[in-house]
Scaffold this active site. Structure first.
Site, mmCIF file in Angstrom:
data_model
loop_
_atom_site.group_PDB
_atom_site.id
_atom_site.type_symbol
_atom_site.label_atom_id
_atom_site.label_comp_id
_atom_site.label_asym_id
_atom_site.label_seq_id
_atom_site.Cartn_x
_atom_site.Cartn_y
_atom_site.Cartn_z
ATOM 1 N N TYR A 6 3.369 -10.375 -3.082
ATOM 2 C CA TYR A 6 4.206 -10.962 -4.132
ATOM 3 C C TYR A 6 5.688 -10.630 -3.940
ATOM 4 O O TYR A 6 6.538 -11.259 -4.574
ATOM 5 C CB TYR A 6 3.764 -10.510 -5.537
ATOM 6 C CG TYR A 6 2.330 -10.838 -5.911
ATOM 7 C CD1 TYR A 6 1.566 -11.729 -5.154
ATOM 8 C CD2 TYR A 6 1.729 -10.262 -7.020
ATOM 9 C CE1 TYR A 6 0.243 -12.016 -5.494
ATOM 10 C CE2 TYR A 6 0.410 -10.552 -7.367
ATOM 11 C CZ TYR A 6 -0.319 -11.427 -6.588
ATOM 12 O OH TYR A 6 -1.626 -11.699 -6.940
ATOM 13 N N HIS A 26 -6.467 -8.131 -0.209
ATOM 14 C CA HIS A 26 -6.100 -9.348 -0.955
ATOM 15 C C HIS A 26 -7.039 -10.531 -0.682
ATOM 16 O O HIS A 26 -7.290 -11.344 -1.573
ATOM 17 C CB HIS A 26 -4.651 -9.731 -0.598
ATOM 18 C CG HIS A 26 -3.949 -10.505 -1.672
ATOM 19 N ND1 HIS A 26 -2.656 -10.261 -2.030
ATOM 20 C CD2 HIS A 26 -4.354 -11.520 -2.471
ATOM 21 C CE1 HIS A 26 -2.307 -11.096 -2.997
ATOM 22 N NE2 HIS A 26 -3.320 -11.863 -3.281
#
Ligand code: NAP
Length: 307
Positions: free
Chosen positions: A51, A120
């Site tokens: 992010y 992830h």
């Protein structure tokens, strides 16, 4: 925080049911957003190396702890390893570079440990086990209190089982009434792995609208969300809450912690206020019939379908 507001991970650690999602929040904005969320009662924040906002998120957490007289253990912090995807020209991480990645994330966050560290996505078949070994070592070192995966399907978790490695404490996946993943959820329950729901608000007509997330499938879903006869509009009216609260409350009643992302304090307040009503059995049964299959949150397709 009340007892109903948390559930216990297999590692024996309490995870607050409501966490702040931070995907698509810019690093420069993240500190103020996180500070505001902790100010309205959030005690759980979800970020990721990918992010690009760990610095801002960490600064916001540290500022809020000071402003509200909280200590580090009062806030549950998740970050995620970006595993690297050879198909996108990236070098998949090894055990060693996985371990180094959490050290780098901790330095950006300005924290000594995270409460949950996740892989992830299950991109690289060759390196998945090596990366998981890295997470097991990081838990042993105390840099991650709990460890888990994200976007892993049954076959990906079975690889870990087959290699004799410890099971993940959690699997963060796209879960909402239109993507219910019943077989995966049943498997997680059998194994004692906590499902954590992301993109809970997909069925809302406003979902990621400002971020321009558009595909034929999401445009069609948005139109469905806008319809006056949307079942979520009817339930929201019945319970005297917003549609977002119905979607988030559904997940909590299913036992899934949620990660609603908003940069707007009024919406944050709503998204955290989920414990004063209950969706009745008839409505839960109606929602159980709404599954439309795969997720839509990843612009490049559902990563639980990765090989
Ligand atoms: P989400 O939280 O389901 O929805 C966010 C969208 O809904 C934003 O456009 C937000 O706009 C809007 N919104 C928020 N609260 C609202 C409310 N009460 N009423 C109306 N609209 C509202 O979507 P998400 O960001 O995809 O998922 C949540 C979090 O899950 C992410 O931020 C991330 O932390 C995590 N996630 C993880 C993965 C993974 O692969 N592990 C993938 C996707 C997401 P405003 O900001 O303008 O309010």
């Amino acid at each position: 925080m009340g007892k109903n507001d948390t559930r216990v991970l297999t590692a024996g650690i309490e995870i607050p049911y409501v966490g702040l999602g931070t995907y698509l929040i810019a690093n420069d904005d993240a500190a103020a957003v996180v500070r505001a969320a902790l100010g309205v009662g959030f005690r759980h924040v979800d970020t990721a190396e990918f992010y690009g906002n760990e610095e801002g998120v960490g600064a916001g957490i540290r500022q809020a702890l000071e402003a509200h007289g909280l200590s580090r253990k009062d806030v549950f912090v998740t970050t995620k390893l970006w595993p690297g995807n050879a198909a996108w020209g990236q070098t998949p991480k090894t055990t060693e570079t996985t371990i180094a990645s959490l050290d780098e994330s901790l330095a950006r966050l300005g924290l000594e440990y995270v409460d949950l560290y996740l892989i992830h996505a299950p991109f690289d078949h060759e390196q998945r086990l090596a990366q998981w070994r890295g997470l097991v070592e990081l838990k042993r070192q105390g840099k991650a209190r709990a460890i888990g995966v994200s976007n892993f399907d049954v076959a990906h978790i079975e690889e870990l089982v087959g290699a004799g490695l410890p099971l993940p404490d959690a699997n963060q996946i796209e879960l909402h009434p239109w993507s219910q993943k019943p077989a995966l959820v049943r498997y997680l329950a059998e194994k004692g792995i906590t499902p954590i729901a992301y993109s809970s608000l997909v069925p809302l007509s406003t979902w990621r609208i400002a971020e321009g997330h558009d595909s034929a499938k999401t445009a069609e879903m948005r139109a469905t969300g806008e319809r006056a006869d949307s079942p979520f509009k009817a339930m929201a009216a019945k319970y005297g809450v917003s549609e977002a609260q119905v979607l988030l409350r559904w997940a909590i009643q299913m036992g899934y912690p949620v990660l609603p992302k908003s940069t707007k304090p009024e919406r944050m307040r709503q998204n955290a206020d989920l414990f004063s009503f209950r969706i009745d059995d008839q409505d839960m049964a109606a929602i159980a019939k709404m599954d439309r299959g795969d997720g839509v949150a990843w612009p490049m397709g559902d990563p639980t379908k990765a090989a």
